[in-house]
Scaffold this active site. Structure first.
Site, mmCIF file in Angstrom:
data_model
loop_
_atom_site.group_PDB
_atom_site.id
_atom_site.type_symbol
_atom_site.label_atom_id
_atom_site.label_comp_id
_atom_site.label_asym_id
_atom_site.label_seq_id
_atom_site.Cartn_x
_atom_site.Cartn_y
_atom_site.Cartn_z
ATOM 1 N N TYR A 138 0.808 -1.219 0.000
ATOM 2 C CA TYR A 138 0.000 0.000 0.000
ATOM 3 C C TYR A 138 0.846 1.275 0.000
ATOM 4 O O TYR A 138 0.341 2.352 -0.294
ATOM 5 C CB TYR A 138 -0.925 0.032 1.225
ATOM 6 C CG TYR A 138 -2.035 -1.001 1.214
ATOM 7 C CD1 TYR A 138 -2.286 -1.796 0.107
ATOM 8 C CD2 TYR A 138 -2.829 -1.186 2.327
ATOM 9 C CE1 TYR A 138 -3.283 -2.739 0.112
ATOM 10 C CE2 TYR A 138 -3.855 -2.121 2.341
ATOM 11 C CZ TYR A 138 -4.068 -2.905 1.230
ATOM 12 O OH TYR A 138 -5.073 -3.838 1.238
ATOM 13 N N LYS A 186 3.145 -15.392 3.069
ATOM 14 C CA LYS A 186 3.132 -16.193 1.837
ATOM 15 C C LYS A 186 4.573 -16.526 1.494
ATOM 16 O O LYS A 186 5.079 -16.235 0.408
ATOM 17 C CB LYS A 186 2.446 -15.409 0.707
ATOM 18 C CG LYS A 186 2.147 -16.247 -0.545
ATOM 19 C CD LYS A 186 1.144 -17.353 -0.291
ATOM 20 C CE LYS A 186 0.842 -18.075 -1.614
ATOM 21 N NZ LYS A 186 0.009 -19.282 -1.405
ATOM 22 N N ASP A 218 -3.383 -18.161 2.367
ATOM 23 C CA ASP A 218 -4.530 -18.864 1.801
ATOM 24 C C ASP A 218 -5.073 -19.897 2.774
ATOM 25 O O ASP A 218 -6.295 -20.060 2.918
ATOM 26 C CB ASP A 218 -4.185 -19.491 0.446
ATOM 27 C CG ASP A 218 -2.805 -20.143 0.417
ATOM 28 O OD1 ASP A 218 -2.074 -20.069 1.418
ATOM 29 O OD2 ASP A 218 -2.457 -20.723 -0.625
ATOM 30 N N ASP A 242 -5.631 -6.588 6.047
ATOM 31 C CA ASP A 242 -6.826 -5.921 5.539
ATOM 32 C C ASP A 242 -7.888 -6.950 5.166
ATOM 33 O O ASP A 242 -9.060 -6.844 5.547
ATOM 34 C CB ASP A 242 -6.435 -5.078 4.322
ATOM 35 C CG ASP A 242 -7.525 -4.120 3.883
ATOM 36 O OD1 ASP A 242 -8.602 -4.099 4.502
ATOM 37 O OD2 ASP A 242 -7.296 -3.382 2.904
ATOM 38 N N ASP A 246 -11.451 -8.236 7.571
ATOM 39 C CA ASP A 246 -12.804 -8.110 7.022
ATOM 40 C C ASP A 246 -13.512 -9.459 7.003
ATOM 41 O O ASP A 246 -14.715 -9.551 7.268
ATOM 42 C CB ASP A 246 -12.744 -7.532 5.613
ATOM 43 C CG ASP A 246 -12.644 -6.012 5.609
ATOM 44 O OD1 ASP A 246 -12.431 -5.443 6.697
ATOM 45 O OD2 ASP A 246 -12.767 -5.408 4.536
#
Length: 359
Positions: A138, A186, A218, A242, A246
């Site tokens: 980001y 990851k 994942d 993020d 959620d």
């Protein structure tokens, strides 16, 4: 002296949920000074920039910041992209105020056990997502369009100290809970994740009172749906945090239920933070009295706990929220058969009343 709170109501339902949050804070009897400023789309409409210098200056001289939500489809096509609310307000706020530690608790509230989309009791959980907030994809550069817009480039960069400082915060919070951390990355694909895992592994060797395990992003997303109760503290980088937070919020029943705290380093015994609900601006329901103020109100409880060292009153606010829900009050997003649908204002009134009754 009163504690100075910068209030940035923002866009969409932001002003509605923040109004109820201020009402609840005022009902605690605490000494607070609220000063309001524009941010996001509202600031862009007013002066052409989503984060005016005056707003940033107010945040810097305040003890804490209370933020509603920013953005909406109306602003998605603004050029250059740096003037869009999310890019031009949220990211600079985090960077300029050094808000690198994002704390996002996700807890199933007792009166809402049936609200989770996971049935047969599988939706029960009590976890915290520790999200690194000022690094990663980001923020890193280059970040641009090339080849007449046909190629897009985003860069992900992490430095060792950035991983160390968010991990340090995660260990501290884990010690207040079940002493367990799942570090999510990851590492089978990304070099930044390999650095992340290397740093967290080294720190785990120095903090043996906390159990640390590693999980690929994942697999973690799948495990959250399969068995969310297995998690205590999830430590992860910016984009993964993020997404996972959620996902966790919806497992509790609604985005309108989850608070968050974005924290800087401790200075002179105080922790500066920005407190906001996890949900967005939801412009489709703005002004209709349908917004759920609970996430914003619980964010204020986090503000009392982290920035003002008032765990007692923070717990009282959290209990007042549960008591209002136990009384059968529901905003539209969490409505259940047999309950009573209330407006944003009515939910805020009920929580304030429950809080005052418990005083």
């Amino acid at each position: 002296m009163p504690r100075k709170i910068a209030v940035l109501a923002g866009d969409g339902i932001g002003p509605e949920v923040i109004a109820e949050t201020v009402k609840v804070l005022e009902s605690t009897g605490g000494s607070y000074e609220f000063e309001y400023a524009l941010v996001g789309g509202a600031a862009y409409d007013d002066g052409g920039h989503p984060l005016p210098q005056s707003t940033l200056d107010l945040c810097r001289k305040s003890d804490a910041v209370l933020l509603g939500a920013v953005g909406g489809p109306k602003y998605d096509a603004i050029q250059p992209p740096e003037l869009r609310p999310e890019v031009g307000a949220l990211l600079p706020l985090r960077r300029e105020l050094n808000l690198y530690a994002n704390v996002r608790p996700a807890k199933t509230l007792r009166p809402l056990l049936k609200a989770s989309p996971l049935k047969q009791g599988r939706g029960q959980m009590d976890l915290v997502v520790m999200r690194e907030l000022t690094g990663g994809i980001y923020f890193a550069e280059p970040r641009e369009r090339r080849d007449n817009g046909d190629t897009a480039v985003d860069t992900c960069i992490y430095k060792r100290y950035e991983v160390e400082r968010i991990a340090r915060r995660a260990f501290a919070i884990a010690r207040q809970r079940r002493h367990e951390i799942v570090s999510v990355d990851k590492a089978n694909v990304l070099e930044t994740s390999r650095l992340w895992r290397e740093v967290v592994t080294a720190m785990a060797d120095e903090n043996r009172d906390v159990k640390v395990t590693h999980m690929l992003i994942d697999n973690c997303a799948m495990q959250l749906v399969r068995n969310p109760s297995q998690f205590d503290v999830i430590l992860t980088e910016n984009m993964f945090g993020d997404i996972l937070s959620d996902e966790a919020s919806m497992i509790t029943g609604s985005l309108g239920l989850l608070p968050s705290a974005s924290l800087s380093d401790e200075k002179d015994g105080k922790v500066f933070g920005l407190y906001e609900p996890v949900h967005g601006s939801a412009p489709d329901i703005a002004g209709q009295g349908r917004a759920n103020p609970i996430a914003a109100i619980l964010s204020a409880a986090m503000m009392l706990r982290y920035s003002f060292d008032d765990d007692r009153m923070a717990t009282k606010i959290e209990n007042a929220v549960e008591h209002a829900l136990e009384a059968g009050l529901r905003t539209a997003d969490i409505y259940e058969k047999g309950c009573r649908v209330v407006t944003t204002t009515e939910m805020g009134d009920a929580i304030s009343f429950k809080l005052q009754a418990a005083a």
